[in-house]
Design an enzyme around this catalytic site. Structure first.
Site, mmCIF file in Angstrom:
data_model
loop_
_atom_site.group_PDB
_atom_site.id
_atom_site.type_symbol
_atom_site.label_atom_id
_atom_site.label_comp_id
_atom_site.label_asym_id
_atom_site.label_seq_id
_atom_site.Cartn_x
_atom_site.Cartn_y
_atom_site.Cartn_z
ATOM 1 N N LYS A 131 0.841 -1.200 0.000
ATOM 2 C CA LYS A 131 0.000 0.000 0.000
ATOM 3 C C LYS A 131 0.876 1.250 0.000
ATOM 4 C CE LYS A 131 -3.899 0.109 2.383
ATOM 5 N NZ LYS A 131 -4.860 -0.028 3.512
ATOM 6 N N THR A 155 -3.486 3.802 -1.913
ATOM 7 C CA THR A 155 -4.435 4.209 -0.884
ATOM 8 C C THR A 155 -4.503 5.735 -0.775
ATOM 9 O OG1 THR A 155 -5.068 3.805 1.421
ATOM 10 C CG2 THR A 155 -2.722 4.118 0.979
#
Length: 319
Positions: A131, A155
Site C-alpha cells: 500500500k 491508498t
C-alpha cells in the site's frame, strides 16, 4: 441469500481490519490493514505473540536502537499479514510508512523490505499488495515496483487525477476512500447526509470506475472506507470492496435485492473525455480539488501518527 452473498456475485469482498478473529469469521477473499488498524489490534492480549516475535526478531537482526525499532514495526506488520494469509485464499495489503509518501526511493526500499520479510517466512510476493499513498511520488514508486513483480494498492485516493496517475503507473489496485469523501462534503455543505446514489464518495468511485472501464485500464478499483451499508450497495459491481467487520455483519444479516450498479459494458458506451497530464498538471488539478487536497494531507498525517504511536508503545521493549 443475504445481501453480502448477493454482493459477492459481481464484486470481490475484502475485509478491512487488523482483527484476525473477524477475518476468520467472514472468510473474505482478500484483506487490508493499515497502521491505525494494527495499532488498535495490538492492544488485545490474543495478538501479543505477534509482538513478541517481532521484538525477538529485531533484537536478533539489529544492534542499533533506531534501526531495531524500525525493523520491529516492519516485522510486526508482516507478522499480522502472515497470520491473516493463513485464513484467506487471496492477498493481504501491507502499508508503507506514510512518512515516505513523498519519497520515491524510500518507498521502494520499504516495499522491498516487506517483500523480503514475507518471503523469509515462505510467503510469495504474488500474495502481497504494497500500500502506497496516491501522491505523485507514490505513483512513481508503484511504477518501479510493478516492474519487479511487486503488486501495489494505492491508498488515500480521493480524486480522478490521482486514480489516472496510479493507473498510468500500472498499479495493480486503487482504493478510493468513499467515507472520507462523504465526511468532507457533510462538513463543507453542513448537511447530515445524502441519499446513497447522491453520496459524493459513491459518485467519485462511480466516475473512476466508468473512466477506467471506458479506456481499458487494467488497474482494479476497490472502494474503501465506508460510513454506511448504503454506500456499499450503491457500488455493487465494483471490482472489489473492502468492508469493515461491522458492515460485513450488517450485510450478512440483511435480505433484499442487490442490483448491479457498476457495469463495465455500460461504461464502454459512455461519452467520457480522456485525460492525460504530466506532473505539474497533476499537482495543479489536485490543488484545485480542495476536498482531495485536504483529505490526502489529513490521511497521511493520521497514518503517520499511528505508526509513531506504535513506535512509542513498543520501543521501550527492545532497548
Amino acid at each position: 441469500m443475504s445481501q453480502l452473498e448477493l454482493l459477492r456475485k459481481d464484486t470481490t469482498i475484502v475485509v478491512d481490519t487488523g482483527d484476525i478473529k473477524s477475518i476468520e469469521q467472514y472468510r473474505p477473499t482478500d484483506a487490508t490493514t493499515n497502521p491505525s488498524l494494527i495499532e488498535a489490534a495490538i492492544q488485545k492480549p490474543e495478538y501479543q505473540y505477534l509482538i513478541e516475535d517481532a521484538i525477538a526478531y529485531s533484537k536478533k537482526k539489529e544492534s542499533s536502537p533506531s534501526k531495531r525499532c524500525t525493523l520491529l514495526i516492519d516485522k510486526l506488520f508482516v507478522n499480522f499479514g502472515a497470520a491473516i494469509l493463513e485464513l484467506i485464499s487471496g492477498r493481504v495489503s501491507t502499508e508503507v510508512d506514510a512518512r515516505l509518501s513523498f519519497d520515491v526511493a524510500g518507498s521502494i526500499q520499504k516495499a522491498l523490505r516487506f517483500i523480503a520479510l514475507y518471503e523469509e517466512v515462505g510467503i510469495s510476493r504474488d500474495r502481497i499488495l504494497i500500500k502506497l499513498a496516491s501522491t505523485w511520488e507514490g505513483g512513481l514508486a508503484a511504477q518501479e515496483l510493478e516492474k519487479q513483480g511487486i503488486h501495489c494498492n494505492m491508498t488515500l485516493l480521493f480524486s480522478l487525477p490521482q486514480a489516472i496517475h496510479c493507473a498510468q503507473s500500472n498499479a495493480t489496485l486503487i482504493s478510493p476512500f468513499v467515507g472520507r469523501i462523504l465526511d468532507w462534503y457533510k462538513s463543507h455543505d453542513k448537511v447530515q447526509g445524502y441519499p446513497p446514489a447522491e453520496d459524493p464518495g459513491v459518485r467519485s468511485v462511480t466516475t473512476i470506475y466508468n473512466y477506467f472501464k471506458k479506456f481499458g485500464f487494467k488497474t482494479q478499483i476497490m472502494g474503501a472506507s465506508f460510513r454506511n451499508a448504503g454506500e456499499i450497495l450503491e457500488l455493487a459491481g465494483c471490482d472489489l470492496l473492502t468492508i469493515s467487520p461491522q458492515f460485513l455483519k450488517e450485510l450478512s444479516e440483511s435480505n433484499g435485492e442487490v442490483p448491479r450498479k457498476l457495469d463495465p459494458e455500460k461504461a464502454k458506451t459512455m461519452d467520457i473525455p480522456q485525460m492525460s497530464f504530466d506532473e505539474p498538471t497533476f499537482r495543479y488539478l489536485l490543488n484545485e480539488d480542495a476536498m482531495a487536497t485536504e483529505k490526502l494531507a489529513e490521511g497521511i498525517r493520521t497514518f503517520a501518527k499511528a505508526t509513531q504511536k506504535l513506535e512509542e508503545q513498543l520501543s521501550h521493549r527492545i532497548l
